[in-house]
Design a protein around this motif. Sequence first.
Motif, PDB file in Angstrom:
ATOM      1  N   MET A 159       0.840  -1.179   0.000  1.00 23.67           N
ATOM      2  CA  MET A 159       0.000   0.000   0.000  1.00 23.67           C
ATOM      3  C   MET A 159       0.888   1.247   0.000  1.00 23.67           C
ATOM      4  N   THR A 160       0.604   2.171  -0.896  1.00 21.97           N
ATOM      5  CA  THR A 160       1.357   3.420  -0.984  1.00 21.97           C
ATOM      6  C   THR A 160       0.636   4.511  -0.205  1.00 21.97           C
ATOM      7  N   THR A 161       1.404   5.279   0.538  1.00 18.61           N
ATOM      8  CA  THR A 161       0.881   6.404   1.300  1.00 18.61           C
ATOM      9  C   THR A 161       1.452   7.681   0.722  1.00 18.61           C
ATOM     10  N   GLU A 162       0.591   8.673   0.494  1.00 19.02           N
ATOM     11  CA  GLU A 162       1.045   9.970   0.019  1.00 19.02           C
ATOM     12  C   GLU A 162       1.141  10.931   1.190  1.00 19.02           C
ATOM     13  N   VAL A 163       2.277  11.607   1.246  1.00 17.90           N
ATOM     14  CA  VAL A 163       2.552  12.570   2.306  1.00 17.90           C
ATOM     15  C   VAL A 163       2.797  13.919   1.650  1.00 17.90           C
TER      16      VAL A 163
END
Length: 125
Positions: free
Chosen positions: A1-5
């Motif tokens: 899962m990719t998280t955008e910050v």
Amino acid sequence: MTTEVIMRVDERGADSRRLRELAEELQADLVVRGVDDARLVRRDDTAVGARGFDPGSLGVLLVSIQGSAQALLQLVESARAWLGRGNRPRAVELTIGEATLTLSDASADQQERLIDEFIRVSSRS
């Protein structure tokens, strides 16, 4: 899962040119440290604008990391290391969803408590 910050940099007394330089410096540092993706937010970036950030903001990066607490901790530690290299007071704001962490000239103990809480809250999303 990719998280955008979303990361926003600031430095006391910085003008728009300096904020862009700071963001580019942090971007290069994050890439060297193995962040999946870090890009400068452009004025026409509607994806960031849709999240409540002014896409015309200067000094803003959109960073993608693997969605683990460990990856987030590494990102935060990279931001802390970058903060320590400035000659003027700097700040970095990291936002994931509704959770925001601002790192600045707080004491190491204060920063640790804030980081722990940010990672705990962000890991739940």
